[in-house]
Design an enzyme around this catalytic site. Sequence first.
Site, mmCIF file in Angstrom:
data_model
loop_
_atom_site.group_PDB
_atom_site.id
_atom_site.type_symbol
_atom_site.label_atom_id
_atom_site.label_comp_id
_atom_site.label_asym_id
_atom_site.label_seq_id
_atom_site.Cartn_x
_atom_site.Cartn_y
_atom_site.Cartn_z
ATOM 1 C CG ASP A 154 2.738 55.118 21.218
ATOM 2 O OD1 ASP A 154 3.978 55.181 21.084
ATOM 3 O OD2 ASP A 154 2.182 54.191 21.822
ATOM 4 C CG HIS A 218 6.391 52.654 21.771
ATOM 5 N ND1 HIS A 218 5.091 52.996 22.069
ATOM 6 C CD2 HIS A 218 6.748 51.714 22.680
ATOM 7 C CE1 HIS A 218 4.681 52.292 23.123
ATOM 8 N NE2 HIS A 218 5.674 51.508 23.510
ATOM 9 C CB SER A 541 3.845 49.234 24.795
ATOM 10 O OG SER A 541 4.078 50.282 25.688
#
Length: 747
Positions: A154, A218, A541
């Site tokens: 990620d 994220h 996600s």
Amino acid sequence: MLAKLIASIVDHPIPMASKTTSLSWLLLLSLAASILLIGHSASQNERKAYIVYMGNRRDEISTSSLYTNMLQEVIGSHIGPESLLYSYKRSFHGFVVELTEQEAQKMAAMDGVVSVFPNKQNELHTTRSWDFLGFPKQVNRTTIESNIIIGVLDTGIWPEADSFSDKGFGPPPRKWKGTCKGLTNFTCNNKIIGAKYYRSDGKFEEGDIKSPRDSEGHGTHVASTAAGNIVSMASLEGFGLGTTRGGVPSARIAMYKVCWSNRCFDADILAAFDDAIADGVDIISISIGKYPRNYFTDPIAIGAFHAMRNGILTSTSAGNSGPDPATILNFSPWSLSVAASTIDRKFSTEVQLGNNKTYEGTSINTFNLKNDMYPIIYGGDAPNTTSMFNSRYCYEYSLDQNLVKGKIVLCDALTDGSGPFLAGAVGAVMQGRDPNSATFTFPLPASYLSFENGFKIHTYLNSTRSPTATILRSIESKDTLAPYIVPFSSRGPNPAAHNILKPDLAAPGVNILAAWSPISPISDVESDKRSSSYNIISGTSMACPHATAIAAYIKSFHPTWSPAYIRSALMTTADPMSAEKNPDAEFAYGAGNINPLKAPNPGLIYDIDALDYIKFLCAQGYNTKLLQYVTGDNSSCSKETDEESLDLNYPSFALSIPPSNSISHVFNRTVTNVGPSTSTYKAIVTSPHGLSIKVNPSVLSFTSLKQKLSFALTIEGTIEKQIVSASLIWDDGTFQVRSPIVVYGAF
């Protein structure tokens, strides 16, 4: 400016990817403009980075020497090993190098090469969520959980977050072979036991941090959703207040930073897989993807294949390109594909007008205008005459600052809010919201309304000399319809193998509260200076790490279970979802919504081994020579390979038929007993009008653990709709092993 705007739309993370169809024309325009620009700038003689994938080699020759010899044969004798941008050699083989298109074609034809493909970009695709799934803090756990290592690919991780404290953790498991390459501004601990970063082209943008540290938020969010510690009093400025935790809070985390400013390159993803497999992770979680490709020109499918061969399940996000059919981005049969479902948390934001009328929209609005009224103006009446975009949509730089500063702007489309924000507006009211759309955070007070309510506000503007409005702080409430699949979640059918159902299942991916990088804007708009250690965001996600966590949870009870065992357990124990709430049925939610408590004890398993996948690839048209390059062994395609090999021993049944054709199809399956050694299962079939579904034998009697028994499922009849749903449940009175059945007309 055009390039910047295109990049901000096409490469934006989850919120933009899940916007409603009111933006679809602009996305198409942006994509077309991107292709046009690329087409004009590129030529056959231009060098760009290509990935040369070579599978698993069996020879003993030095990989560096081999790669150099190949380059010299294609490019010239002057080329040396320093030309290699990357070499893959820990878990599989290959390299990254700059080639012309002609050189790439020549390289692809060389002996030992599986595929050659450009190094393209991929896109990044929770207090309440675990409780909503019936998975409390006090759930039964094993001591083995602390030996489970989750590898996350990620944007990096924020190691100082409370979610990643190593208080109470012992040293890393002995099996761990990875390292921590954090330089001076990053330190691993006994929770984050490994961290690396990858950038094949060496080009860093302003704001990128050259370490595994997360500047985007994220990766931190994803990692904490999967395996974050239990942290009390977590919230986004009061919203979602409660105790946040990952699904397996005792598990360890290894972070592989492959994304930068929301761009994730193929070469970096493949390098991270190469390392993660060799490092000794147990589960790989990757919430990244792009539009479908051949299995062996897709770095995620390639990496997941080699992970599977090493006993590691790869959990992937389905994508945020729904609700159109066949938009699923990760669909390889050896990985787990996860759709996004809702939890019972929703946010609403009211817009109050000067005429005392109030209209409800959605957003996560942390701002408080204290009920003060401000002038409100229609974006179409405030154009920036130097912009190429119509100001009615309020895109970035489309508004005249002199006309909107200090006002609330009414916009005809959903955007990230940067247009009104940078033009100095006090707030934004956007219209075009569809029912059940996701909720977003904006850099200024904002609300997203239906076209109907937007029209009413527009009417008010045109009927009043000095229209005013205010936007109230959001209200958090219970969503009584949950769970259902949100529109943005990518749908099946599977574009590569029509008789393998994808996505596999659904997990919470909407309004998820989890840890956040405090240097990353809450709204993901760069100029938004609000800082928070937690954020509430939506996307597949967010769904992916929920499934990752439960895969790890299963692994903690059954350390020797294969990736296929774990996926089967997740799918056959999932809670059925309603086709009435989700018209796309199994193409929206697969086997159903994940059930963490049932998953470790499925009763029966649908197993698939590496040889089964080889037969599947043979039936898909891959030849023996290529598959031997991929596997590094003597795998071969026999002349007897038939359509049955395409089916696999999957825990679900999907059948694609031509329009108006009658149906007669047989699925063959084998189940393995992982429950009591002595048990008898009876088949319970639910079938719709027009279809006859029979199971033979209809009773399976097991006399030992790990015993395998086979059955045939026959479907006959006709379908009256595009998609028809049915199910098979093997029931022994204790375990209900459910498989979805979907019959559909070819799209």
